[in-house]
Motif scaffolding. Structure first.
Motif, PDB file in Angstrom:
ATOM      1  N   ARG A 194      31.237  27.607  24.199  1.00  0.00           N
ATOM      2  CA  ARG A 194      31.067  26.362  24.942  1.00  0.00           C
ATOM      3  C   ARG A 194      29.589  26.017  25.178  1.00  0.00           C
ATOM      4  O   ARG A 194      29.293  24.936  25.673  1.00  0.00           O
ATOM      5  N   LEU A 195      28.691  26.961  24.856  1.00  0.00           N
ATOM      6  CA  LEU A 195      27.249  26.710  25.016  1.00  0.00           C
ATOM      7  C   LEU A 195      26.702  26.208  23.693  1.00  0.00           C
ATOM      8  O   LEU A 195      26.568  26.958  22.729  1.00  0.00           O
ATOM      9  N   ILE A 196      26.375  24.932  23.616  1.00  0.00           N
ATOM     10  CA  ILE A 196      25.977  24.294  22.357  1.00  0.00           C
ATOM     11  C   ILE A 196      24.481  24.401  22.109  1.00  0.00           C
ATOM     12  O   ILE A 196      24.024  24.623  20.992  1.00  0.00           O
ATOM     13  N   ARG A 197      23.715  24.227  23.171  1.00  0.00           N
ATOM     14  CA  ARG A 197      22.259  24.332  23.026  1.00  0.00           C
ATOM     15  C   ARG A 197      21.685  24.974  24.286  1.00  0.00           C
ATOM     16  O   ARG A 197      22.134  24.664  25.393  1.00  0.00           O
ATOM     17  N   GLN A 198      20.704  25.865  24.085  1.00  0.00           N
ATOM     18  CA  GLN A 198      20.165  26.638  25.201  1.00  0.00           C
ATOM     19  C   GLN A 198      18.648  26.718  25.082  1.00  0.00           C
ATOM     20  O   GLN A 198      18.113  27.083  24.038  1.00  0.00           O
ATOM     21  N   SER A 199      17.940  26.359  26.171  1.00  0.00           N
ATOM     22  CA  SER A 199      16.477  26.459  26.203  1.00  0.00           C
ATOM     23  C   SER A 199      16.042  26.543  27.658  1.00  0.00           C
ATOM     24  O   SER A 199      16.885  26.621  28.564  1.00  0.00           O
ATOM     25  N   THR A 200      14.759  26.521  27.880  1.00  0.00           N
ATOM     26  CA  THR A 200      14.224  26.500  29.246  1.00  0.00           C
ATOM     27  C   THR A 200      13.171  25.408  29.351  1.00  0.00           C
ATOM     28  O   THR A 200      12.630  24.953  28.333  1.00  0.00           O
TER      29      THR A 200
END
Length: 1123
Positions: free
Chosen positions: A386-392
């Motif tokens: 369910r996590l499509i894109r991840q950054s900070t």
């Protein structure tokens, strides 16, 4: 401060403090001012749980200056210190000390014990505060202080709240509020804005598959993964266009805002996808999706949860254009979900406890601190696809300004004071007050008021003023108590002496709507900002006591605090006074900026990036610190990077020269006595009789200063006043005293010396009175020295009868005195008259004791002389130009030069300089001053210069040819341009704003050097002949004599004979200077005695000093013996 030794200002200030203690100066000043018009001042209360810092010292200095000035300009100024003793700052200290982590810990030890622990520390540093404030020279009443914990203060706070409640301006609401997990309580919106920090937070895009189309998913963006377990809905903008796309590489289908495809793809242009369809946000409304978690499905699923909602708060400038809704943690989320019927105001999924930890409702992450839950939640979502894109990303985030822990926005029940409907009145009342600087009022504060939101005044805490509301369980019956008497009456409890929770929570009030039941007080206490906003009333226990006193002094004439109080104390004062009286709470306000560390960062005890205030006071004194702070950008609402060397510079640049002027005066008075047998005493009748130009100038400048200070202080512009004061001190020391040393030494006769000393005395005395509010220690020390030369005040007879000789009065004063006598005892004869005279004498004697008992000077019309000020200004300009030449040619002032030529076309200018030519000659050490308007005779030429960077913007492509053309313009044409203001260069017309005219020496002699300003041009002959060299050497010899006198600790009145022995004189110039008749005359005039060859007999006289000296490579032994 007038002894012959080196001055140490901190030590002298301690002596002044002793004097003030001896005469009880502050209280005496208040007694002397009784009956004058009242000048009201509100002092914002600090917490005594911490030590005072530079911000406190700055604000205290501003308050002290303004209130001292109000006192010496004819007002009675009550100054009471106040203490903020309740609230989170105190509780946070106890929580750390007792390791209290939440409500359960407090309940376990009991509110009574908890509050007792708080009470023990509230005044922890009160002694240090009083010591520091007193050491800074601030006069304020600590004995008659107010404390927010006093029952009288708390009762007035109840009264304030009751007034608002009775006007229907108080309500209970369930709102998403900034919440401090460190203090376990909601905070006001304005508090949430006081401590932002840059933090690194997650930035994630999460998928929400459609129930009816599982292969397609909505994409929502969030920076708070910890809120995802309580997601109840998604929200889109009804008018935005959304697209359904198919990602070519993964085959996945997504719905998001077409404009925000960059939330999914780093480079949209290179991304491989196909647009399958387009939809308006309105068409997506009601679409069901698969929940991320099932924690709240059973409870809210039947209400329409986990569907798409619409609202216009959704923006298209970030994220995906689809916003995840967690109504327990977002204000808009809460509003939208209530409107959709998913939740009610008090039924909100909020699975986080008061300490910021996830509860058992989210079983997979229970116990995690909300910020710490981000990573495991992201990990779980990634595992489930369910996590499509991840950054900070880095962004400013609000922290609790008390506990320094991250704030969360959380739905909590709170009590609010209505503010939104008051916005227009708040802005109108704001406009009625004066703020310095004005931009804070007109922009920052006005904008805040115009957008003001209802104020959450309740705190779920223990140590504070309890909110005086007694209610039943469902809040359908409420009683607001506005006084202790009312509580006694309605509860039947007579013994009520304290109003804290542990003293009143048990008290109940019988219900009037449901007989046989009772009302209980709500648990909340007031936000301590409500208490500080109530201080104008509560410090006087209004309206229960001092009603007339308060009402006659409200609004306050003056308050002052830092710019950080714009959304704090200034705001709460304005809200409450507008609610209560529809008036501003103050008439005048000075807002100071922030004091930062030297590197521009916030001062930090942990980093120790600033000097200890007490160490600075011990090293340089309070006056130096006061002047440094108020002669800086902070009094204009800007920030100051505090530098200790700045305080040190005030000592050397301001205080020391000022002290030296007074010391010089005292020494010359002693010299006058020793040499001429004249005992100096100031004669007030000599006012306006000064004939010397410099005397008239310094007295005229003094009147201009008095007028300026009065005018600017009336506008509360300290930032203009202080620089002008320092400028005058510089003019006094570096112009008047410097240029008149010979007159002040009575070298032109005793009568002239007395006149010069009288002028200097009047300036020093007046300056002490002017500076008293700003530098109270230095002003006092100067006054104590100077008052010995004043006519002494009458002294009342011991029996209280007739007084000693009365001071002279003018006719008006005499008439007033007679009126007073008649009122006191008929015709003014007998015991009544004697008693009145005795009282008057006693008052005069008391007023004479301190400069702070004196009135602020008023301008003396007989001294004003604009022509004199103009003349001296022009003379000084010429002297400055001469110094420029000497500096450029590295020729010291001890080297005499032949001639200075002053060139100007205006006869008045030349006449002004000519009238003061002797001062120009002495100061520049030239033999002759020539005044001329004949530029051709002195080979003066003209050229035009341009700022090509600025002119280039105007001329653009024509700039190169104009630049070349200017080089060809003749001196005559530039001279014409100086008169006409226009000139054509290469076909381009240029004006006075485009070019600067420069005059210069165009002759061939290397002996002539020039300098000019906008007015005049000076030429200085720097050629040196033998006679000038001898005089230069003589001046160096004088310098060595003066140095040795100082080193030997001699004062001017010490009679000394001087002897010399030549040790080495390679070129014979030393002997030449010592033996030449003209040089010897220079020596004798300066030293007041001849310098005698050591071969002369000394007899049995005692040698005071004997030391070898060096002058330009020559050496000689210098011997002093008692005359």
């Amino acid at each position: 401060m007038a002894d012959s030794g080196p001055i140490h200002f901190p030590t002298e200030e301690l002596k002044v403090l002793d004097l003030w203690t001896e005469i009880d100066a502050f209280q005496t000043s208040l007694k002397l001012s009784e009956g004058r018009p009242v000048y009201s001042f509100f002092d914002g209360p600090p917490f005594a749980t911490g030590l005072p810092h530079y911000g406190h010292l700055l604000a205290g200095t501003i308050k002290d200056i303004v209130t001292r000035y109000a006192h010496v300009t004819g007002h009675h100024v009550e100054r009471r210190f106040g203490w903020d003793t309740h609230g989170l700052p105190v509780e946070h200290e106890i929580d750390k000390k007792l390791n209290i982590t939440g409500r359960a810990d407090v309940m376990k030890m009991g509110i009574k014990a908890y509050n007792a622990a708080c009470r023990e520390i509230v005044m922890r540093y009160s002694a240090e505060w009083e010591q520091t404030v007193t050491r800074m020279g601030r006069w304020i009443d600590f004995k008659n202080d107010y404390k927010t914990l006093n029952p009288e203060f708390m009762e007035s706070v109840w009264w304030v709240f009751a007034q608002l409640f009775n006007k229907d301006q108080v309500y209970r609401g369930f709102r998403v509020m900034p919440f401090s997990t460190g203090c376990s309580t909601p905070v006001a919106n304005f508090e949430a804005s006081q401590n932002y920090k840059d933090v690194n937070d997650p930035s994630v895009v999460v998928s929400f598959p459609l129930v009816d189309e599982p292969q397609t998913a909505f994409l929502a963006w969030t920076t708070t993964p910890w809120t995802l377990p309580s997601n109840l809905a998604l929200c889109v903008h009804p008018a935005f266009e959304y697209v359904k796309i198919k990602d070519t590489e993964s085959g996945a289908q997504y719905i998001l805002l077409e404009k925000r495809l960059d939330a999914l793809y780093k480079d949209v242009k290179k991304a491989k996808y196909t647009v399958l369809s387009k939809h308006t946000g309105a068409s997506l409304k009601g679409t069901r999706y698969v929940p991320l978690y099932d924690y709240f499905v059973a409870e809210y699923g039947d209400r329409g949860a986990h569907t798409v909602l619409t609202d216009t708060y959704v923006t298209d400038d970030s994220g995906t254009g689809i916003v995840h809704q967690a109504p327990g943690f977002g204000e808009d989320d809460h509003r939208v979900c209530i409107a959709a019927g998913l939740i009610t105001a008090e039924d909100v999924p909020c699975p986080v406890d008061d300490g910021g930890h996830l509860t058992d409702r989210v079983v997979d992450f229970a116990g995690l601190y909300f910020k710490d839950a981000d990573k495991p939640i992201q990990k779980d979502l990634k595992t489930r696809g369910r996590l499509i894109r991840q950054s900070t990303f880095t962004h400013p985030y609000p922290f609790c300004w008390r506990s320094d822990t991250p704030l969360m926005y959380r739905a909590v029940p709170s009590w609010f004071v209505r503010v939104q409907e008051l916005r227009e009145k708040l802005c109108a009342n704001n406009a009625q007050s004066r703020w310095v600087p004005a931009f804070v009022q007109e922009k920052r504060f006005h904008n805040w008021l115009a957008q003001a939101r209802d104020w959450n005044v309740s705190r779920n805490r223990y140590w504070g003023t309890p909110i005086p509301l007694w209610t039943n369980a469902d809040f359908t019956e409420m009683v607001c108590i506005g006084s202790v008497a009312e509580l006694r009456e309605k509860s039947g409890v007579a013994d009520i002496t304290d109003l804290h929770r542990d003293s009143i929570d048990h008290i109940t009030i019988p219900s009037t709507t449901n007989p046989g039941t009772v009302l209980h007080r709500i648990e909340e206490v007031f936000d301590c900002w409500f208490e500080s906003g109530s201080m104008p009333y509560a410090q006087h226990h209004y309206p229960f006591e001092n009603k007339a006193k308060f009402e006659s002094a409200f609004p306050a004439d003056f308050i002052a605090e830092g710019i950080d109080q714009t959304r704090g104390w200034f705001y709460t004062l304005m809200v409450l006074s507008t609610h209560l009286f529809d008036r501003p709470p103050f008439k005048n306000l000075i807002v100071n900026g922030l004091v930062l560390a030297a590197d521009g960062k916030k001062m930090s005890k942990r980093l120790k990036n600033y000097p200890d205030p007490m160490a600075v006071l011990d090293a340089y004194g309070a006056d130096a610190l006061r002047l440094y702070l108020i002669n800086s950008p902070v009094v204009r609402g800007e920030s100051l990077a505090f530098k200790e060397e700045g305080v040190r510079d005030i000592v050397s640049r301001v205080l020391l020269p000022w002290h030296n002027s007074a010391k010089f005066f005292a020494l010359q008075v002693a010299q006058l006595r020793a040499e001429h047998g004249i005992e100096f005493a100031y004669d007030p009748s000599s006012v306006g009789q000064h004939e010397n130009v410099m005397d008239r100038w310094v007295l005229a400048s003094l009147q201009s200063l008095v007028s300026f200070v009065r005018a600017e202080m009336a506008e509360y512009r300290l930032y203009t006043v202080v620089p002008r004061l320092l400028q005058f001190i510089d003019q006094l020391t570096n112009m008047y005293v410097r240029y008149n040393r010979r007159r002040l030494k009575a070298e032109f006769g005793a009568d002239d010396g007395v006149r010069a000393l009288s002028a200097l005395f009047e300036v020093l005395l007046t300056l002490a009175k002017i500076m008293a509010p700003f530098t109270p220690f230095m002003a006092e020390a100067q006054y104590q020295q100077l008052k010995t030369y004043l006519p002494q005040p009458p002294v009342a007879a011991a029996n209280g009868g007739a007084s000693a000789p009365k001071p002279k009065k003018n006719k008006n004063q005499k008439g007033q005195q007679q009126k007073k006598v008649k009122r006191a005892g008929g015709r003014g004869h007998g015991a009544g008259s004697a008693a009145l005279n005795a009282a008057s004498a006693d008052r005069a004697a008391t007023e004479f004791k301190s400069v702070h008992f004196q009135m602020f000077p008023v301008p003396k019309p007989e001294y004003f002389d604009m022509a004199i000020e103009r003349q001296v200004g022009r003379m000084q300009a010429v002297i400055e130009l001469g110094r420029v030449v000497r500096d450029r040619c590295t020729i010291g002032l001890k080297t005499p030069l032949r001639e200075l030529v002053v060139l100007h076309s205006d006869p008045e200018y030349l006449s002004d300089v000519g009238a003061l030519a002797s001062y120009v000659r002495d100061e520049l050490n030239v033999r002759a001053v020539t005044l001329s308007s004949d530029e051709d005779k002195h080979h003066v030429a003209y050229r035009a210069e341009a700022d090509f960077k600025v002119l280039g913007i105007k001329l653009r492509k024509d700039m190169p040819k104009v630049k070349n053309g200017l080089a060809k313009v003749s001196s005559a044409d530039v001279k014409k341009f100086a008169v006409s203001g226009t000139m054509v260069v290469e076909g381009i017309e240029l004006g006075a704003d485009d070019l600067k005219v420069v005059r210069f020496y165009a002759g061939t002699s290397p002996d002539w050097q020039a300098a000019n300003d906008k007015d005049a041009l000076v030429l200085m002959d720097i050629g040196v002949d033998a006679g000038l060299e001898r005089e230069a050497t003589a001046r160096e010899i004088i310098n060595r004599v003066q140095r040795l006198r100082k080193k030997a600790g001699l004062v001017p009145t010490d009679a000394i004979d001087y002897f010399y022995t030549v040790v080495a004189d390679p070129d014979g110039k030393l002997v030449d200077a010592l033996t030449d008749a003209e040089s010897a005359e220079v020596l004798a005039r300066a030293l007041k005695k001849p310098l005698v060859d050591s071969a002369a007999p000394k007899g049995a006289k005692v040698v005071v000093a004997d030391e070898e000296q060096e002058v330009n490579g020559a050496r000689f032994a210098l011997t002093f013996v008692w005359a």
